[in-house]
Enzyme design. Sequence first.
Site, PDB file in Angstrom:
ATOM      1  N   ASP A 118      -2.302   9.547  10.145  1.00  0.00           N
ATOM      2  CA  ASP A 118      -3.030   8.854   9.087  1.00  0.00           C
ATOM      3  C   ASP A 118      -4.317   8.255   9.666  1.00  0.00           C
ATOM      4  OD1 ASP A 118      -3.058   7.759   6.347  1.00  0.00           O
ATOM      5  OD2 ASP A 118      -2.908   5.828   7.366  1.00  0.00           O
ATOM      6  N   LEU A 166      -8.362   5.722  14.586  1.00  0.00           N
ATOM      7  CA  LEU A 166      -7.618   5.602  15.843  1.00  0.00           C
ATOM      8  C   LEU A 166      -8.513   5.843  17.043  1.00  0.00           C
ATOM      9  CD1 LEU A 166      -4.332   7.491  14.948  1.00  0.00           C
ATOM     10  CD2 LEU A 166      -4.696   5.045  15.117  1.00  0.00           C
ATOM     11  N   ASP A 220       0.858  -1.191   0.000  1.00  0.00           N
ATOM     12  CA  ASP A 220       0.000   0.000   0.000  1.00  0.00           C
ATOM     13  C   ASP A 220       0.892   1.238   0.000  1.00  0.00           C
ATOM     14  OD1 ASP A 220      -2.128   1.734   0.076  1.00  0.00           O
ATOM     15  OD2 ASP A 220      -2.514   1.473   2.220  1.00  0.00           O
ATOM     16  N   HIS A 258      -2.107  12.980  -2.278  1.00  0.00           N
ATOM     17  CA  HIS A 258      -1.665  11.723  -2.900  1.00  0.00           C
ATOM     18  C   HIS A 258      -2.803  10.719  -3.019  1.00  0.00           C
ATOM     19  CE1 HIS A 258      -1.659  11.051   1.363  1.00  0.00           C
ATOM     20  NE2 HIS A 258      -1.607   9.750   1.151  1.00  0.00           N
ATOM     21  N   ASP A 259      -3.977  11.052  -2.497  1.00  0.00           N
ATOM     22  CA  ASP A 259      -5.132  10.160  -2.550  1.00  0.00           C
ATOM     23  C   ASP A 259      -6.107  10.617  -3.633  1.00  0.00           C
ATOM     24  OD1 ASP A 259      -4.422   8.324  -0.577  1.00  0.00           O
ATOM     25  OD2 ASP A 259      -5.184   9.623   1.020  1.00  0.00           O
ATOM     26  N   GLU A 300      -5.594  13.539   9.550  1.00  0.00           N
ATOM     27  CA  GLU A 300      -6.421  13.195   8.411  1.00  0.00           C
ATOM     28  C   GLU A 300      -7.745  12.699   8.967  1.00  0.00           C
ATOM     29  OE1 GLU A 300      -6.523  10.115   4.607  1.00  0.00           O
ATOM     30  OE2 GLU A 300      -5.698   9.484   6.506  1.00  0.00           O
ATOM     31  N   ASP A 335      -5.622  -4.365  11.521  1.00  0.00           N
ATOM     32  CA  ASP A 335      -5.793  -3.210  12.415  1.00  0.00           C
ATOM     33  C   ASP A 335      -5.138  -3.461  13.763  1.00  0.00           C
ATOM     34  OD1 ASP A 335      -7.343  -2.090  10.441  1.00  0.00           O
ATOM     35  OD2 ASP A 335      -8.850  -1.347  11.853  1.00  0.00           O
ATOM     36  N   ARG A 341       1.728  13.715  10.710  1.00  0.00           N
ATOM     37  CA  ARG A 341       0.435  13.679  10.046  1.00  0.00           C
ATOM     38  C   ARG A 341      -0.197  12.357  10.475  1.00  0.00           C
ATOM     39  NH1 ARG A 341      -1.727  10.130   5.909  1.00  0.00           N
ATOM     40  NH2 ARG A 341      -3.402  11.180   4.816  1.00  0.00           N
ATOM     41  N   HIS A 375      -3.058   0.579  11.545  1.00  0.00           N
ATOM     42  CA  HIS A 375      -2.775  -0.813  11.204  1.00  0.00           C
ATOM     43  C   HIS A 375      -1.275  -0.966  10.993  1.00  0.00           C
ATOM     44  CE1 HIS A 375      -3.695   1.435   7.422  1.00  0.00           C
ATOM     45  NE2 HIS A 375      -2.451   1.083   7.221  1.00  0.00           N
TER      46      HIS A 375
END
Length: 548
Positions: free
Chosen positions: A200, A205, A60, A307-308, A242, A170, A198, A103
Amino acid sequence: MTDLWYKDAVLYELDVKTYQDGNGDGVGDFRGLLQRLPYLAGLGVTCLWLQPFYPSPNKDDGYDVADYYGVDPRLGTLGDFAEFMHHARERGMRVIADLVVNHTSDQHPWFREARKGGHSPYRDYYIWSKDKPRDTKSGITFPPAQDSVWTYDESAEAYYYHQFYDHQPDLNIANPAVREEVCKVMGFWLDLGLSGFRLDAAPFLCGKPMPRAVKCPDVYENLAEFREFLSWRRGDAIFLAEANVPADEVLDYFGPGLQIHMLFSFLRNQYLFLALARGDAEPLVRCLEKLPGHPARGQWANFLRNHDELDLGALSDGERREVYAAFAPEEGMRAYGRGIRRRLAPMLQGDRRRLELAYSLLFSLPGTPMLRSGDEIGMGEDLSRPERLSVRTPMQWSAEENGGFSTAPPEKLIRPVVSGGDYGYQRVNVATQQRDPGSLLNWMARLIHVRKQCPEIGQGEYKLLKSAPPSVFAHRCEWENGAVLVMHNLADKPAAARADLDERAGEYLVELFGDKNGERVSRTREIDIPGYGSRWFRLGGGHWKLPG
Ligand code: MG
């Protein structure tokens, strides 16, 4: 004065492995990034956000971490990282990095141990179910590429939970031992000089959206614990979260318990694109009015692309169709049934006026602006790549082979450089644009310089000016004694709008982006804005200074 450095920052997101290859093996690395620090300093960005650079099987794109304490050997060594950090600091640049702790990779030693059986101390680091869970579909993050959130593991003789792909189990964040590990990871990188992280997938979380097998005592308690640790270890370190959440959940992150420093403004992002698609400021105004104000130390991080995929999940079906029609007319330009997997320049058909409009909005919206690497030169995407890899192609530095990204043979590159056509490296690259005073790159550097002279935008309060015609988005930012007025025309026809300065009527307006002198402006003075144009003004003339 409190040092809220992130409110005046200009963020720049980059992935080390696609930025600059310094050793000719086809993969970007810290040595290459070090060589490009003068470029980044010259552009004017002040804080780099590094995407994951940790050892990873890279299923990923590095967001599947196999070791939180190392550097992917292809990208360099810890020594290379420390060297890069030193030189970034010398140039006055801060660095933050992705913290991916929702994860791990299934190759992480914790998971390998956890699979061995119920007696492993790492078993509870993950979320297991002996029986097949009835619901395996709720909470899928990447439809249709992913089809379940529970996968059976033969060795463990149980199902493990994964909101992302099945190779990303996870972490059980409700386990205090896991939270302790996360804090240790943060402490490690803070000691090596990072200014923060950052976060993620921050909502995950919190444990909030999960149909959890394991219950968290309080959904936001985990993040609050991380936040407290961060600030004890390094007082000026920040979290940039994020968290693509509805307006009524925003204060859960900014609020008293958590005090996350910055949140990416996903809602603004979506409504901004709807506004651009319509040539009408109303969706952006509607969104700004819907969002609650953040506390004094909170901040929005504004962005256009990252980037997404460009996630349009908060828009209505009809609104999303409008944005698709304008910017992603073909099915292959979209992803996950909710977004667009393109770069900004091709979305706007390379129209320089519209690009400048979009970036001018980005840099003047209240908050902190973030640029995605390559957007400063108007790079395009590679739709032949799957899913989000379309917008993760190597940086285009020059018209030389591989766009100057690497000296390796093209077939050895980590990913092909965009080549040929309107957005290939032969036409779109840094070197060519540096030689052209009128290039997008040089315009962007000037925009950044102007923005850095306007602390009102990052630090101050803002007010929307309502008297403008529908295509005009106008707002005024004020902080201490300074005030900045910015007007944008989202349509292609010229427009005029009243300055609407309330108690400041009669003050001088000094054009920040033009070459005109100031003029005294009355409450009813109309200001002309060209089609897709913008005007930036400072109020009150040339006499203003930073306090203290
Ligand atoms: Mg390399």
